[in-house]
Design a protein around this motif. Structure first.
Motif, PDB file in Angstrom:
ATOM      1  N   ASP A   1       0.800  -1.224   0.000  1.00 36.04           N
ATOM      2  CA  ASP A   1       0.000   0.000   0.000  1.00 36.04           C
ATOM      3  C   ASP A   1       0.834   1.276   0.000  1.00 36.04           C
ATOM      4  OD1 ASP A   1      -2.412  -1.410  -0.036  1.00 36.04           O
ATOM      5  OD2 ASP A   1      -2.402  -1.641   2.142  1.00 36.04           O
ATOM      6  N   SER A   2       2.123   1.159   0.232  1.00 36.81           N
ATOM      7  CA  SER A   2       2.998   2.339   0.220  1.00 36.81           C
ATOM      8  C   SER A   2       4.423   1.914  -0.093  1.00 36.81           C
ATOM      9  CB  SER A   2       2.959   3.064   1.571  1.00 36.81           C
ATOM     10  OG  SER A   2       3.559   2.256   2.577  1.00 36.81           O
ATOM     11  N   ASP A   3       5.252   2.884  -0.450  1.00 40.47           N
ATOM     12  CA  ASP A   3       6.653   2.569  -0.745  1.00 40.47           C
ATOM     13  C   ASP A   3       7.341   1.947   0.459  1.00 40.47           C
ATOM     14  OD1 ASP A   3       6.002   3.802  -3.109  1.00 40.47           O
ATOM     15  OD2 ASP A   3       7.666   5.221  -3.100  1.00 40.47           O
TER      16      ASP A   3
ATOM     17  N   GLU B   1       6.020   0.346   2.958  1.00 40.78           N
ATOM     18  CA  GLU B   1       5.507  -0.995   3.251  1.00 40.78           C
ATOM     19  C   GLU B   1       6.104  -2.011   2.274  1.00 40.78           C
ATOM     20  OE1 GLU B   1       1.287  -2.935   4.603  1.00 40.78           O
ATOM     21  OE2 GLU B   1       1.258  -1.624   2.839  1.00 40.78           O
ATOM     22  N   ILE B   2       6.197  -1.611   1.017  1.00 40.49           N
ATOM     23  CA  ILE B   2       6.794  -2.516   0.021  1.00 40.49           C
ATOM     24  C   ILE B   2       8.242  -2.807   0.380  1.00 40.49           C
ATOM     25  CG2 ILE B   2       7.561  -2.702  -2.373  1.00 40.49           C
ATOM     26  CD1 ILE B   2       5.036  -1.096  -3.156  1.00 40.49           C
ATOM     27  N   ARG B   3       8.990  -1.777   0.750  1.00 40.40           N
ATOM     28  CA  ARG B   3      10.402  -1.980   1.112  1.00 40.40           C
ATOM     29  C   ARG B   3      10.525  -2.901   2.329  1.00 40.40           C
ATOM     30  NH1 ARG B   3      10.529   3.826   0.344  1.00 40.40           N
ATOM     31  NH2 ARG B   3      11.457   4.321  -1.687  1.00 40.40           N
ATOM     32  N   GLU B   4       9.638  -2.712   3.285  1.00 42.03           N
ATOM     33  CA  GLU B   4       9.675  -3.528   4.499  1.00 42.03           C
ATOM     34  C   GLU B   4       9.420  -5.006   4.183  1.00 42.03           C
ATOM     35  OE1 GLU B   4       9.872  -4.849   8.411  1.00 42.03           O
ATOM     36  OE2 GLU B   4      10.486  -2.917   7.562  1.00 42.03           O
ATOM     37  N   PHE B   5       8.385  -5.269   3.383  1.00 44.13           N
ATOM     38  CA  PHE B   5       8.005  -6.657   3.127  1.00 44.13           C
ATOM     39  C   PHE B   5       8.745  -7.281   1.950  1.00 44.13           C
ATOM     40  CE2 PHE B   5       4.643  -5.248   5.893  1.00 44.13           C
ATOM     41  CZ  PHE B   5       4.395  -6.373   6.668  1.00 44.13           C
ATOM     42  N   MET B   6       9.632  -6.506   1.336  1.00 41.84           N
ATOM     43  CA  MET B   6      10.538  -7.058   0.322  1.00 41.84           C
ATOM     44  C   MET B   6      11.972  -7.087   0.852  1.00 41.84           C
ATOM     45  SD  MET B   6       9.032  -7.988  -2.532  1.00 41.84           S
ATOM     46  CE  MET B   6      10.384  -7.977  -3.696  1.00 41.84           C
ATOM     47  N   SER B   7      12.147  -6.783   2.130  1.00 48.63           N
ATOM     48  CA  SER B   7      13.497  -6.669   2.700  1.00 48.63           C
ATOM     49  C   SER B   7      14.231  -8.008   2.776  1.00 48.63           C
ATOM     50  CB  SER B   7      13.436  -6.035   4.094  1.00 48.63           C
ATOM     51  OG  SER B   7      12.648  -6.833   4.977  1.00 48.63           O
ATOM     52  N   GLY B   8      13.496  -9.096   2.663  1.00 50.14           N
ATOM     53  CA  GLY B   8      14.142 -10.406   2.697  1.00 50.14           C
ATOM     54  C   GLY B   8      14.787 -10.792   1.381  1.00 50.14           C
TER      55      GLY B   8
ATOM     56  N   ASN C   1      13.561   0.675  -8.721  1.00 50.34           N
ATOM     57  CA  ASN C   1      12.845   0.166  -9.888  1.00 50.34           C
ATOM     58  C   ASN C   1      11.943  -1.006  -9.518  1.00 50.34           C
ATOM     59  OD1 ASN C   1      14.457   2.028 -11.127  1.00 50.34           O
ATOM     60  ND2 ASN C   1      15.757   0.558 -12.172  1.00 50.34           N
ATOM     61  N   ILE C   2      12.400  -1.810  -8.572  1.00 45.58           N
ATOM     62  CA  ILE C   2      11.579  -2.931  -8.101  1.00 45.58           C
ATOM     63  C   ILE C   2      10.319  -2.411  -7.415  1.00 45.58           C
ATOM     64  CG2 ILE C   2      11.475  -4.841  -6.443  1.00 45.58           C
ATOM     65  CD1 ILE C   2      14.466  -5.325  -7.025  1.00 45.58           C
ATOM     66  N   VAL C   3      10.471  -1.387  -6.589  1.00 48.71           N
ATOM     67  CA  VAL C   3       9.320  -0.778  -5.909  1.00 48.71           C
ATOM     68  C   VAL C   3       8.342  -0.228  -6.940  1.00 48.71           C
ATOM     69  CG1 VAL C   3       8.572   1.106  -4.407  1.00 48.71           C
ATOM     70  CG2 VAL C   3      10.583  -0.247  -3.795  1.00 48.71           C
TER      71      VAL C   3
ATOM     72  N   LYS D   1       0.212  -3.326  -8.510  1.00 54.37           N
ATOM     73  CA  LYS D   1      -0.767  -3.146  -7.429  1.00 54.37           C
ATOM     74  C   LYS D   1      -1.839  -2.118  -7.832  1.00 54.37           C
ATOM     75  CE  LYS D   1      -2.444  -2.906  -3.138  1.00 54.37           C
ATOM     76  NZ  LYS D   1      -3.309  -1.686  -3.251  1.00 54.37           N
ATOM     77  N   ASN D   2      -1.405  -0.990  -8.317  1.00 54.98           N
ATOM     78  CA  ASN D   2      -2.349   0.081  -8.669  1.00 54.98           C
ATOM     79  C   ASN D   2      -3.107  -0.224  -9.946  1.00 54.98           C
ATOM     80  OD1 ASN D   2      -1.429   1.521  -6.433  1.00 54.98           O
ATOM     81  ND2 ASN D   2       0.133   2.613  -7.612  1.00 54.98           N
ATOM     82  N   GLY D   3      -2.562  -1.082 -10.773  1.00 58.53           N
ATOM     83  CA  GLY D   3      -3.247  -1.400 -12.027  1.00 58.53           C
ATOM     84  C   GLY D   3      -4.386  -2.383 -11.830  1.00 58.53           C
TER      85      GLY D   3
END
Length: 217
Positions: free
Chosen positions: A181-183, A185-192, A202-204, A211-213
């Motif tokens: 839902d946010s940059d 949050e994406i960074r947090e849950f992609m941190s692994g 670019n990944i974000v 997600k938005n599409g």
């Protein structure tokens, strides 16, 4: 040193009555015996270790499992110690899933098991019996790429590409889990998932577009 008899040609002998050559042979025999005795315990230990290894190997007999991988059922016989990652790569030749750190720290080996992302390098294959597994090879629909794959290409979400399969699998899961839902949050849950090339922005952007599409992932 004395002589055996009164002959001037007699060989000299020691106090034990042996000539030098005989004494030397006796010494060599004794030395060889002592050496053999010293080495015997090591040989015995090696033999014991070999028998132990045989017992361990016998204890790990192959187990039969049925895995649903990318929509196809596979009936396999595997050792209980085999990881899901090694099974995919070595036995099924699905090499899209990458072996990075092999310690569950980089995320390159991420796959989906019953819809949940897991590090396949830390997952025992025998524990997945009867479960549905999806790898990067099963994400696309034939020749049509998955929306996340298309977004990664569009936004240049990779450079060397080694971590990309794991990044894409985690990115799909990130949206399905409701953590995009946010940059931040994406960074947090992609941190692994680690990208050594540093393509994180670019990944974000790729994840945000999918997600938005509102595209089905």
């Amino acid at each position: 040193m004395a002589f055996d008899n009164d002959s001037p040609h007699a060989l000299p002998t020691g106090e034990d009555g042996q000539c030098p050559n005989e004494a030397r042979r006796t010494f060599l025999k004794q030395s060889s015996l002592l050496t053999a005795m010293a080495l015997a315990p090591t040989a015995a230990i090696k033999a014991a270790e070999l028998k132990l290894e045989e017992k361990v190997a016998a204890a790990f007999e192959q187990v039969k499992v049925t895995l649903d991988i990318n929509g196809k059922k596979h009936k396999l016989s595997i050792e209980p110690r085999t990881t899901l990652l090694d099974l995919l790569r070595e036995q099924l030749h699905l090499t899209g899933t990458k072996k990075g750190c092999d310690y569950g720290q980089c995320g390159a080996c991420t796959v989906h098991v019953d819809g949940q992302r897991v590090n396949s390098c830390l997952t025992l294959a025998v524990m997945q019996d009867g479960k549905e597994i999806t790898t990067i090879e099963g994400l696309a629909n034939g020749d049509k790429l998955h929306p996340m794959q298309e977004a990664f290409i569009k936004h240049d979400g990779f450079q060397c590409g080694y971590c990309t399969p794991g990044q894409i699998m985690s990115a799909v899961a990130c949206i399905k889990e409701g953590h995009a839902d946010s940059d931040d949050e994406i960074r947090e849950f992609m941190s692994g998932n680690i990208c050594r090339c540093g393509a994180y922005p670019n990944i974000v952007n790729a994840i945000k577009e999918v997600k938005n599409g509102g595209q089905r992932v």
